[in-house]
Design a protein around this motif. Structure first.
Motif, PDB file in Angstrom:
ATOM      1  N   ILE A  31      34.895 -25.860  -1.397  1.00  9.29           N
ATOM      2  CA  ILE A  31      36.307 -26.225  -1.526  1.00  9.29           C
ATOM      3  C   ILE A  31      36.417 -27.736  -1.339  1.00  9.29           C
ATOM      4  CG2 ILE A  31      38.617 -25.946  -0.559  1.00  9.29           C
ATOM      5  CD1 ILE A  31      37.804 -23.129   0.274  1.00  9.29           C
ATOM      6  N   VAL A  32      37.017 -28.388  -2.329  1.00  8.57           N
ATOM      7  CA  VAL A  32      37.202 -29.840  -2.289  1.00  8.57           C
ATOM      8  C   VAL A  32      38.681 -30.126  -2.485  1.00  8.57           C
ATOM      9  CG1 VAL A  32      36.634 -32.025  -3.409  1.00  8.57           C
ATOM     10  CG2 VAL A  32      34.895 -30.248  -3.231  1.00  8.57           C
ATOM     11  N   ASP A  33      39.281 -30.860  -1.561  1.00  5.74           N
ATOM     12  CA  ASP A  33      40.706 -31.208  -1.622  1.00  5.74           C
ATOM     13  C   ASP A  33      41.589 -29.978  -1.765  1.00  5.74           C
ATOM     14  OD1 ASP A  33      40.092 -33.922  -1.437  1.00  5.74           O
ATOM     15  OD2 ASP A  33      39.909 -34.127  -3.624  1.00  5.74           O
ATOM     16  N   GLY A  34      41.240 -28.890  -1.086  1.00  6.67           N
ATOM     17  CA  GLY A  34      42.038 -27.679  -1.114  1.00  6.67           C
ATOM     18  C   GLY A  34      41.898 -26.859  -2.386  1.00  6.67           C
ATOM     19  N   ARG A  35      40.973 -27.226  -3.259  1.00 10.55           N
ATOM     20  CA  ARG A  35      40.772 -26.508  -4.514  1.00 10.55           C
ATOM     21  C   ARG A  35      39.337 -25.997  -4.573  1.00 10.55           C
ATOM     22  NH1 ARG A  35      43.386 -29.438  -9.475  1.00 10.55           N
ATOM     23  NH2 ARG A  35      43.192 -27.297 -10.183  1.00 10.55           N
ATOM     24  N   LEU A  36      39.164 -24.890  -5.272  1.00  7.18           N
ATOM     25  CA  LEU A  36      37.831 -24.321  -5.431  1.00  7.18           C
ATOM     26  C   LEU A  36      36.985 -25.210  -6.324  1.00  7.18           C
ATOM     27  CD1 LEU A  36      38.762 -20.567  -6.021  1.00  7.18           C
ATOM     28  CD2 LEU A  36      38.170 -21.686  -3.885  1.00  7.18           C
ATOM     29  N   SER A  37      35.751 -25.420  -5.908  1.00 13.11           N
ATOM     30  CA  SER A  37      34.840 -26.240  -6.703  1.00 13.11           C
ATOM     31  C   SER A  37      33.887 -25.316  -7.476  1.00 13.11           C
ATOM     32  CB  SER A  37      34.063 -27.189  -5.789  1.00 13.11           C
ATOM     33  OG  SER A  37      33.099 -26.474  -5.047  1.00 13.11           O
ATOM     34  N   PRO A  38      33.089 -25.881  -8.375  1.00 18.06           N
ATOM     35  CA  PRO A  38      32.149 -25.042  -9.136  1.00 18.06           C
ATOM     36  C   PRO A  38      31.128 -24.303  -8.267  1.00 18.06           C
ATOM     37  CG  PRO A  38      32.414 -27.157 -10.219  1.00 18.06           C
ATOM     38  CD  PRO A  38      33.130 -27.247  -8.899  1.00 18.06           C
ATOM     39  N   SER A  39      30.914 -24.731  -7.054  1.00 14.46           N
ATOM     40  CA  SER A  39      29.941 -24.051  -6.200  1.00 14.46           C
ATOM     41  C   SER A  39      30.540 -22.874  -5.429  1.00 14.46           C
ATOM     42  CB  SER A  39      29.334 -25.040  -5.198  1.00 14.46           C
ATOM     43  OG  SER A  39      30.298 -25.446  -4.248  1.00 14.46           O
ATOM     44  N   PHE A  40      31.850 -22.654  -5.548  1.00 19.07           N
ATOM     45  CA  PHE A  40      32.485 -21.595  -4.772  1.00 19.07           C
ATOM     46  C   PHE A  40      31.927 -20.216  -5.110  1.00 19.07           C
ATOM     47  CE2 PHE A  40      35.788 -18.333  -4.307  1.00 19.07           C
ATOM     48  CZ  PHE A  40      36.019 -18.433  -2.943  1.00 19.07           C
ATOM     49  N   PHE A  41      32.012 -19.835  -6.376  1.00 20.44           N
ATOM     50  CA  PHE A  41      31.581 -18.496  -6.768  1.00 20.44           C
ATOM     51  C   PHE A  41      30.079 -18.293  -6.542  1.00 20.44           C
ATOM     52  CE2 PHE A  41      30.647 -15.078  -9.853  1.00 20.44           C
ATOM     53  CZ  PHE A  41      31.423 -14.097  -9.264  1.00 20.44           C
ATOM     54  N   PRO A  42      29.198 -19.240  -6.910  1.00 21.61           N
ATOM     55  CA  PRO A  42      27.776 -19.046  -6.608  1.00 21.61           C
ATOM     56  C   PRO A  42      27.495 -18.918  -5.106  1.00 21.61           C
ATOM     57  CG  PRO A  42      28.015 -20.745  -8.264  1.00 21.61           C
ATOM     58  CD  PRO A  42      29.398 -20.406  -7.775  1.00 21.61           C
ATOM     59  N   SER A  43      28.236 -19.643  -4.289  1.00 17.32           N
ATOM     60  CA  SER A  43      28.036 -19.535  -2.840  1.00 17.32           C
ATOM     61  C   SER A  43      28.437 -18.158  -2.322  1.00 17.32           C
ATOM     62  CB  SER A  43      28.838 -20.614  -2.108  1.00 17.32           C
ATOM     63  OG  SER A  43      28.374 -21.888  -2.452  1.00 17.32           O
ATOM     64  N   ILE A  44      29.550 -17.638  -2.806  1.00 20.50           N
ATOM     65  CA  ILE A  44      29.989 -16.293  -2.412  1.00 20.50           C
ATOM     66  C   ILE A  44      28.971 -15.261  -2.876  1.00 20.50           C
ATOM     67  CG2 ILE A  44      31.767 -14.528  -2.800  1.00 20.50           C
ATOM     68  CD1 ILE A  44      32.726 -16.716  -0.965  1.00 20.50           C
ATOM     69  N   LEU A  45      28.552 -15.379  -4.118  1.00 18.23           N
ATOM     70  CA  LEU A  45      27.583 -14.444  -4.680  1.00 18.23           C
ATOM     71  C   LEU A  45      26.255 -14.506  -3.919  1.00 18.23           C
ATOM     72  CD1 LEU A  45      27.300 -12.422  -6.993  1.00 18.23           C
ATOM     73  CD2 LEU A  45      26.418 -14.281  -8.389  1.00 18.23           C
TER      74      LEU A  45
END
Length: 152
Positions: A31-45
């Protein structure tokens, strides 16, 4: 020796899952500046993959200690790959026609039943429904992805 063979795949899966999680975390903060970044979904997965792999390693260790057969019937265990393939094909085929929530609930429930016994069906159905609704909300609200429904 048989217990070592049963434990090899979960351990290998844990190693690959951990590597995936480390790589995903290397993409930067989720999460960057309160928004989801491209690494969000891979990190969750990656986190889910590591947790599920740990569960599989623990189950393999318990089976090695108990030295018993697995919980599922031998007939289903023999055809798991075919059943999973058929369930996935069914999910893909009916996804547009009956909507995401219904098809995903049926898919998740079928996967649960392939890997477990037939007891406590109502609670397994509720788990499948909760999983489908949670994924639906995640994709529609967090990722702004429009998923098909009966009403659309």
């Amino acid at each position: 020796m048989q217990s070592m063979k049963k434990a090899a795949f979960p351990i290998l899966l844990l190693i690959f899952s951990t590597g995936y999680l480390v790589t995903a975390r290397g993409l930067g903060p989720s999460i960057v500046d309160g928004r989801l970044s491209p690494s969000f979904f891979p990190s969750i997965l990656g986190t889910l993959a590591v947790l599920l792999s740990l569960i599989l390693v623990g189950r393999a260790a318990r089976e090695a200690n108990n030295d018993e057969e697995s919980d599922s019937p031998a007939g289903i265990a023999r055809y798991r790959v075919l059943l999973i393939t058929a369930a996935t094909a069914f999910f893909i085929l009916v996804f547009q026609q009956i909507g995401y929530v219904f098809s995903a609930t049926a898919y998740v429930l079928s996967i649960i039943l392939i890997f477990s016994d037939r007891t406590r069906l109502p609670s397994k159905f509720l788990m499948a429904l909760a999983t489908s609704l949670g994924a639906y909300l995640l994709f529609t609200q967090a990722f702004n992805v429009r998923l098909p429904g009966l009403w659309s």
